[in-house]
Design an enzyme around this catalytic site. Structure first.
Site, PDB file in Angstrom:
ATOM      1  N   GLY A  86       1.307 -10.059   5.090  1.00  0.00           N
ATOM      2  CA  GLY A  86       1.318 -10.353   3.651  1.00  0.00           C
ATOM      3  C   GLY A  86       2.682 -10.093   3.036  1.00  0.00           C
ATOM      4  N   ALA A  87       3.736 -10.402   3.789  1.00  0.00           N
ATOM      5  CA  ALA A  87       5.094 -10.042   3.346  1.00  0.00           C
ATOM      6  C   ALA A  87       5.798 -11.172   2.597  1.00  0.00           C
ATOM      7  CB  ALA A  87       5.940  -9.601   4.539  1.00  0.00           C
ATOM      8  N   VAL A 127      -4.825 -13.042   8.491  1.00  0.00           N
ATOM      9  CA  VAL A 127      -5.147 -11.803   9.214  1.00  0.00           C
ATOM     10  C   VAL A 127      -6.651 -11.593   9.401  1.00  0.00           C
ATOM     11  CG1 VAL A 127      -3.002 -10.612   8.579  1.00  0.00           C
ATOM     12  CG2 VAL A 127      -5.052 -10.345   7.126  1.00  0.00           C
ATOM     13  N   ASN A 181      -0.523  -4.891   5.431  1.00  0.00           N
ATOM     14  CA  ASN A 181      -0.355  -4.935   3.976  1.00  0.00           C
ATOM     15  C   ASN A 181      -1.072  -6.102   3.318  1.00  0.00           C
ATOM     16  OD1 ASN A 181       1.419  -4.580   1.344  1.00  0.00           O
ATOM     17  ND2 ASN A 181       1.706  -6.689   2.037  1.00  0.00           N
ATOM     18  N   SER A 230      -5.459   2.051  -1.091  1.00  0.00           N
ATOM     19  CA  SER A 230      -5.312   1.965  -2.549  1.00  0.00           C
ATOM     20  C   SER A 230      -6.039   3.159  -3.159  1.00  0.00           C
ATOM     21  CB  SER A 230      -5.946   0.670  -3.061  1.00  0.00           C
ATOM     22  OG  SER A 230      -6.189   0.734  -4.457  1.00  0.00           O
ATOM     23  N   TYR A 269     -13.407  -4.531  -3.296  1.00  0.00           N
ATOM     24  CA  TYR A 269     -12.045  -4.047  -3.005  1.00  0.00           C
ATOM     25  C   TYR A 269     -12.072  -2.536  -2.720  1.00  0.00           C
ATOM     26  CZ  TYR A 269      -6.959  -3.554  -3.901  1.00  0.00           C
ATOM     27  OH  TYR A 269      -5.618  -3.293  -3.806  1.00  0.00           O
ATOM     28  N   ALA A 290     -14.602  -0.755  -1.615  1.00  0.00           N
ATOM     29  CA  ALA A 290     -15.258  -0.532  -0.317  1.00  0.00           C
ATOM     30  C   ALA A 290     -14.303  -0.856   0.825  1.00  0.00           C
ATOM     31  CB  ALA A 290     -16.515  -1.389  -0.213  1.00  0.00           C
TER      32      ALA A 290
HETATM   33  N1  LIG Z   1      -0.322  -4.254  -6.629  1.00  0.00           N
HETATM   34  C1  LIG Z   1      -1.092  -3.205  -6.706  1.00  0.00           C
HETATM   35  O1  LIG Z   1      -1.347  -2.663  -7.772  1.00  0.00           O
HETATM   36  C2  LIG Z   1      -1.670  -2.596  -5.447  1.00  0.00           C
HETATM   37  C3  LIG Z   1      -2.172  -1.301  -5.527  1.00  0.00           C
HETATM   38  C4  LIG Z   1      -2.718  -0.715  -4.393  1.00  0.00           C
HETATM   39  C5  LIG Z   1      -2.757  -1.422  -3.204  1.00  0.00           C
HETATM   40  N2  LIG Z   1      -2.278  -2.696  -3.164  1.00  0.00           N
HETATM   41  C6  LIG Z   1      -2.368  -3.384  -1.883  1.00  0.00           C
HETATM   42  O2  LIG Z   1      -1.070  -3.708  -1.435  1.00  0.00           O
HETATM   43  C7  LIG Z   1      -1.124  -4.877  -0.625  1.00  0.00           C
HETATM   44  C8  LIG Z   1      -0.119  -5.899  -1.136  1.00  0.00           C
HETATM   45  O3  LIG Z   1      -0.471  -6.241  -2.463  1.00  0.00           O
HETATM   46  P1  LIG Z   1       0.555  -6.922  -3.480  1.00  0.00           P
HETATM   47  O4  LIG Z   1       0.365  -6.242  -4.751  1.00  0.00           O
HETATM   48  O5  LIG Z   1       1.893  -6.999  -2.874  1.00  0.00           O
HETATM   49  O6  LIG Z   1      -0.118  -8.382  -3.582  1.00  0.00           O
HETATM   50  P2  LIG Z   1       0.576  -9.837  -3.683  1.00  0.00           P
HETATM   51  O7  LIG Z   1      -0.518 -10.736  -4.111  1.00  0.00           O
HETATM   52  O8  LIG Z   1       1.825  -9.766  -4.477  1.00  0.00           O
HETATM   53  O9  LIG Z   1       0.976 -10.165  -2.164  1.00  0.00           O
HETATM   54  C9  LIG Z   1       0.001 -10.250  -1.158  1.00  0.00           C
HETATM   55  C10 LIG Z   1       0.467 -11.200  -0.082  1.00  0.00           C
HETATM   56  O10 LIG Z   1      -0.546 -11.220   0.961  1.00  0.00           O
HETATM   57  C11 LIG Z   1      -0.718 -12.568   1.363  1.00  0.00           C
HETATM   58  N3  LIG Z   1      -2.065 -12.736   1.937  1.00  0.00           N
HETATM   59  C12 LIG Z   1      -3.243 -12.812   1.247  1.00  0.00           C
HETATM   60  N4  LIG Z   1      -4.247 -13.006   2.104  1.00  0.00           N
HETATM   61  C13 LIG Z   1      -3.715 -13.067   3.342  1.00  0.00           C
HETATM   62  C14 LIG Z   1      -4.260 -13.262   4.635  1.00  0.00           C
HETATM   63  N5  LIG Z   1      -5.580 -13.452   4.809  1.00  0.00           N
HETATM   64  N6  LIG Z   1      -3.427 -13.243   5.718  1.00  0.00           N
HETATM   65  C15 LIG Z   1      -2.092 -13.072   5.535  1.00  0.00           C
HETATM   66  N7  LIG Z   1      -1.525 -12.901   4.328  1.00  0.00           N
HETATM   67  C16 LIG Z   1      -2.318 -12.895   3.241  1.00  0.00           C
HETATM   68  C17 LIG Z   1      -0.514 -13.385   0.090  1.00  0.00           C
HETATM   69  O11 LIG Z   1      -0.235 -14.732   0.399  1.00  0.00           O
HETATM   70  C18 LIG Z   1       0.637 -12.638  -0.573  1.00  0.00           C
HETATM   71  O12 LIG Z   1       1.894 -13.164  -0.205  1.00  0.00           O
HETATM   72  C19 LIG Z   1      -2.579  -5.363  -0.665  1.00  0.00           C
HETATM   73  O13 LIG Z   1      -3.277  -4.880   0.468  1.00  0.00           O
HETATM   74  C20 LIG Z   1      -3.105  -4.706  -1.921  1.00  0.00           C
HETATM   75  O14 LIG Z   1      -4.500  -4.548  -1.875  1.00  0.00           O
HETATM   76  C21 LIG Z   1      -1.715  -3.296  -4.246  1.00  0.00           C
END
Ligand SMILES: NC(=O)c1ccc[n+]([C@@H]2O[C@H](COP(=O)([O-])OP(=O)(O)OC[C@H]3O[C@@H](n4cnc5c(N)ncnc54)[C@H](O)[C@@H]3O)[C@@H](O)[C@H]2O)c1
Length: 271
Positions: free
Chosen positions: A12-13, A63, A89, A166, A179, A181
């Site tokens: 997810g980068a 993933v 991620n 999270s 989410y 869970a």
């Molecule tokens: N932003 C927040 O507040 C926050 C807080 C706690 C945890 N998180 C966690 O951090 C991680 C990243 O979140 P973010 O805020 O950068 O989100 P984001 O939406 O900015 O980026 C997530 C990326 O993951 C990719 N993605 C989605 N589903 C996918 C899949 N099935 N296979 C491969 N790639 C996939 C998307 O295309 C996107 O580029 C996530 O696991 C999220 O739950 C985010």
């Protein structure tokens, strides 16, 4: 440089936290493979990484699909010979319009009366499809990638696996039972796998960020964001850099006594 010559794969980068983690690792000398389910953002971040003078490659895979995941690891290991660091991620956050409407009403009640009388109804109205998609991207995805990484890391006796949990998995968050869970599941998975993998020198830890300013939060209405900020003692959202710093600690030799831990940069939201 804390990661000179090491190889990393960040899922997810193509955006948000994953992109920032990948750039941070690259600045510390790592070659970083960029996974995303979306090709264009993955390729764009891979180009940014290469501009920093290290190797990169975009690997498109969902993933939540174990066949995709196996092929992705084969591609990375075939190209670079090994893998030192995996960051699980990739993630999504889904909220139906009906839940969002209830949420806004409940926030209005909270502001006006000091308590919510409307249930946001996220569990009551949850569609099977949302429940399954959230669990499969976060929990299945983390498991599938971890399984493949261990096949490379355990035989050679070293490696770092970093799982993105999270605060939702620590405390449960309103409006997101799927989410919460999934993230609680990731924390349990992290601790169990940490116990077995450290026998072969593989470190498994998790990061449990609070609310961070990325596109993942785009679905939140301004009033919902204001409520979150009001509940966060530091009085603001986190930045991707503040999470990437924790990922760098867990990826580097600095965390040589850190096993099965959940580190939570959250501005005081959960203590
Ligand atoms: N932003 C927040 O507040 C926050 C807080 C706690 C945890 N998180 C966690 O951090 C991680 C990243 O979140 P973010 O805020 O950068 O989100 P984001 O939406 O900015 O980026 C997530 C990326 O993951 C990719 N993605 C989605 N589903 C996918 C899949 N099935 N296979 C491969 N790639 C996939 C998307 O295309 C996107 O580029 C996530 O696991 C999220 O739950 C985010």
């Amino acid at each position: 440089m804390k990661l000179k010559g090491r190889t990393a794969l960040v899922t997810g980068a193509g955006a948000g936290l994953g992109r920032e983690i990948a750039l941070t690792f690259a600045r510390e000398g790592a070659n970083v493979a960029i996974n995303d389910v979306r090709r264009e953002p993955a390729s764009a971040v891979a180009a940014e990484i290469e501009a920093l003078g290290v190797k990169s490659m975009a690997v498109v895979a969902d993933v939540s699909d174990s066949v995709d995941v196996r092929a992705m690891f084969e591609e990375v290991v075939a190209a670079w010979g090994t893998l030192d660091v995996l960051v699980n991620n990739a993630g999504i956050a889904l909220m139906s319009d009906a839940v969002k409407a209830n949420f806004l009403q409940a926030v209005g009640e909270l502001v006006a009366n000091g308590r919510m009388e409307t249930s946001v109804g996220a569990a009551r109205m949850m569609a099977d499809s949302q429940w399954r998609r959230t669990l499969s991207v976060h929990l299945d995805g983390t498991f599938y990638c971890t399984r493949e990484a261990l096949k490379v890391m355990e035989p050679r006796g070293s490696g770092k696996i970093i799982n993105m949990a999270s605060i939702a998995g620590l405390t449960g968050i309103l409006g997101a039972p799927d989410y919460s869970a999934a993230k609680a599941g990731i924390i349990g998975l992290t601790k169990s796998v940490a116990r077995e993998a450290i026998a072969r020198g593989v470190y498994v830890n998790a990061i449990a960020p609070g609310y961070v300013d990325t596109a993942l939060l785009d679905f939140l209405e301004p009033a919902m964001k204001q409520m979150i900020i009001a509940q966060t003692p530091i009085g603001r959202l986190g930045t991707p850099q503040e999470v990437a710093a924790v990922a760098l600690y867990l990826a580097s030799d600095d965390s040589s006594y850190t096993v099965g831990q959940v580190i939570s940069p959250n501005g005081g939201y959960v203590m």
